[in-house]
Design a protein around this motif. Sequence first.
Motif, mmCIF file in Angstrom:
data_model
loop_
_atom_site.group_PDB
_atom_site.id
_atom_site.type_symbol
_atom_site.label_atom_id
_atom_site.label_comp_id
_atom_site.label_asym_id
_atom_site.label_seq_id
_atom_site.Cartn_x
_atom_site.Cartn_y
_atom_site.Cartn_z
ATOM 1 N N UNK A 22 1.065 -1.239 -0.018
ATOM 2 C CA UNK A 22 0.101 -0.079 -0.019
ATOM 3 C C UNK A 22 0.905 1.183 0.032
ATOM 4 N N UNK A 23 0.492 2.362 0.578
ATOM 5 C CA UNK A 23 1.181 3.425 0.678
ATOM 6 C C UNK A 23 2.846 3.305 1.095
ATOM 7 N N UNK A 24 2.738 2.756 2.360
ATOM 8 C CA UNK A 24 3.987 2.707 2.773
ATOM 9 C C UNK A 24 5.033 1.677 2.269
ATOM 10 N N UNK A 25 4.453 0.460 1.640
ATOM 11 C CA UNK A 25 5.204 -0.546 0.966
ATOM 12 C C UNK A 25 5.727 0.117 -0.169
ATOM 13 N N UNK A 26 4.933 0.997 -0.794
ATOM 14 C CA UNK A 26 5.510 1.497 -2.096
ATOM 15 C C UNK A 26 6.556 2.525 -1.829
ATOM 16 N N UNK A 27 6.419 3.303 -0.635
ATOM 17 C CA UNK A 27 7.233 4.244 -0.454
ATOM 18 C C UNK A 27 8.639 3.385 -0.156
ATOM 19 N N UNK A 28 8.887 2.125 0.535
ATOM 20 C CA UNK A 28 9.984 1.759 0.745
ATOM 21 C C UNK A 28 10.359 1.041 -0.542
ATOM 22 N N UNK A 29 9.760 0.615 -1.386
ATOM 23 C CA UNK A 29 10.339 0.247 -2.711
ATOM 24 C C UNK A 29 11.042 1.463 -3.325
ATOM 25 N N UNK A 30 10.318 2.793 -3.449
ATOM 26 C CA UNK A 30 10.847 3.843 -4.079
ATOM 27 C C UNK A 30 12.215 4.261 -3.390
ATOM 28 N N UNK A 74 17.626 -6.036 -3.360
ATOM 29 C CA UNK A 74 17.120 -6.140 -4.882
ATOM 30 C C UNK A 74 15.520 -6.657 -4.520
ATOM 31 N N UNK A 75 14.718 -5.467 -4.868
ATOM 32 C CA UNK A 75 13.252 -5.974 -4.695
ATOM 33 C C UNK A 75 12.739 -6.909 -5.877
ATOM 34 N N UNK A 76 12.316 -7.923 -5.531
ATOM 35 C CA UNK A 76 11.895 -9.194 -6.300
ATOM 36 C C UNK A 76 10.344 -8.945 -6.489
ATOM 37 N N UNK A 77 9.668 -9.046 -5.467
ATOM 38 C CA UNK A 77 8.154 -9.124 -5.639
ATOM 39 C C UNK A 77 7.418 -8.777 -4.509
ATOM 40 N N UNK A 78 6.154 -8.554 -4.498
ATOM 41 C CA UNK A 78 5.270 -8.195 -3.727
ATOM 42 C C UNK A 78 4.110 -8.917 -3.275
ATOM 43 N N UNK A 79 3.396 -9.096 -2.028
ATOM 44 C CA UNK A 79 2.391 -9.674 -1.738
ATOM 45 C C UNK A 79 1.221 -8.837 -1.124
ATOM 46 N N UNK A 80 0.151 -8.690 -1.906
ATOM 47 C CA UNK A 80 -0.954 -7.749 -1.005
ATOM 48 C C UNK A 80 -2.186 -8.422 -1.245
ATOM 49 N N UNK A 81 -2.888 -8.726 -0.468
ATOM 50 C CA UNK A 81 -4.275 -8.995 -0.613
ATOM 51 C C UNK A 81 -5.123 -8.384 -1.493
ATOM 52 N N UNK A 82 -4.999 -6.972 -1.835
ATOM 53 C CA UNK A 82 -5.725 -6.264 -2.753
ATOM 54 C C UNK A 82 -5.395 -6.546 -4.054
ATOM 55 N N UNK A 83 -6.360 -6.959 -4.979
ATOM 56 C CA UNK A 83 -6.048 -7.272 -6.208
ATOM 57 C C UNK A 83 -5.598 -5.935 -7.109
ATOM 58 N N UNK A 84 -6.348 -4.776 -6.646
ATOM 59 C CA UNK A 84 -5.647 -3.536 -6.961
ATOM 60 C C UNK A 84 -4.314 -3.163 -6.951
ATOM 61 N N UNK A 85 -3.737 -3.597 -5.781
ATOM 62 C CA UNK A 85 -2.338 -3.399 -5.263
ATOM 63 C C UNK A 85 -1.337 -4.332 -6.274
ATOM 64 N N UNK A 86 -2.082 -5.512 -6.383
ATOM 65 C CA UNK A 86 -1.312 -6.747 -7.020
ATOM 66 C C UNK A 86 -1.191 -6.125 -8.617
ATOM 67 N N UNK A 87 -2.241 -5.618 -9.130
ATOM 68 C CA UNK A 87 -2.168 -5.002 -10.653
ATOM 69 C C UNK A 87 -1.163 -3.869 -10.558
ATOM 70 N N UNK A 88 -1.169 -3.082 -9.548
ATOM 71 C CA UNK A 88 -0.131 -2.072 -9.684
ATOM 72 C C UNK A 88 1.385 -2.604 -9.720
ATOM 73 N N UNK A 89 1.696 -3.547 -8.761
ATOM 74 C CA UNK A 89 2.691 -4.322 -8.728
ATOM 75 C C UNK A 89 3.325 -4.784 -9.929
ATOM 76 N N UNK A 90 2.307 -5.560 -10.409
ATOM 77 C CA UNK A 90 2.608 -6.191 -11.903
ATOM 78 C C UNK A 90 2.879 -5.105 -12.875
#
Length: 344
Positions: A12-20, A31-47
């Motif tokens: 979410x908000x802070x997870x993305x901030x860490x990656x940035x 090396x950021x490999x991937x993400x796990x989030x229960x929200x489909x919307x956030x999964x789509x953003x990550x993809x």
Amino acid sequence: MPAINFAVIGYGGMGSYHVQTIMAKEKLQINVVGTYDISEERQEVSKQQGYKVYQSLEEVLTDDSIEAVLIATPNDSHKELAIRALCAGKHVVCEKPVTMTVAELDEVLVVAKETGNVFMVHQNRRWDPDFLIAKELYKKGQIGDIFQIESRVQGANGIPGDWRHEKSHGGGMLLDWGVHLLDQLLFLVDSPIKNVSADLSFILGDEVDDGFISYITFENGLKALIEVGTTNYIKLPRWYIKGTEGTAVIHDWDLIGEMVVESDKKNIQAPKPIQAGVGLTKTMAPPSEEATDKLALPLAPVEPNSFYQNFYQVVREKAEPIVKNEEVRAVMILIEEIFKKHKK
Ligand code: NAD
């Protein structure tokens, strides 16, 4: 030394901030490999951003290529996620507050010790430039020995988001901003706490606090006022600090502020009475101009956020963590005390 392969739990908000933050540091061996989030919307953003999208926590934890995870989910879920990740052999960076109670935090710390995996809490505001100036004032004595610190953050937007309104998710401002301000205070003042009083605010009618004021006295005599408000249309300064030889104010995160210090004690003139309202006062007249100087704040020492660099060194080189778990525990003890001291 090889890079650390890293997965984010809660994008979410802070997870993305860490990656940035990680991506902005070119030399960082993470090396950021991937993400796990229960929200489909956030999964789509990550993809869309090109990260591997894990479909379950289990999938992250059984991926042998992943050495460490960040936990940036709502507060109530940190404990279980952290324990599962540590038990699966992962090092863990966890967002604050790790848990809502000291007892829960201890459960996590026991597992970290037993597994030998690194567990570090993201107390990022230790690198805030306004805090670094306050630290400079405290350590270097430009306004003498500091005996009073007022540290506030105030807004007028109420409690943000959704889960922060709910007790079951660890919502409320003491567990949100309070953790940062109290961590800064305890990082600054090297003295045991003597006394705590507190008043939580429920102006907005939520089941969790929308702010609080706490007075904390230390054994060395220093008194601190810590305040978080979300119903303040006019803000008080971020920092107001009194020392035996002067006063400093830092208005906001833009670092605008000043110090007024005694320059020539012998030359202090008796104050001249001034008109104040419908009366006269000498007590509240401005300090003698001949004997005081108005100065710029000391420059914040250049100390870029080295949280992840330190995390890398802790994992690879067994370096000392900058954010120590016993410090995180001391803040949690203080938070429990503040909740207890609130008079309903
Ligand atoms: P958010 O609501 O923006 O994001 C949380 C994300 O976690 C959401 O996308 C949600 O779908 C996901 N999620 C919820 N439960 C999950 C689960 N069990 N597994 C996987 N994903 C799950 O919240 P946020 O503002 O990013 O806050 C997250 C954490 O970061 C909180 O602990 C908060 O206190 C902390 N935080 C820290 C700072 C800081 O400066 N250190 C700033 C903001 C937030």
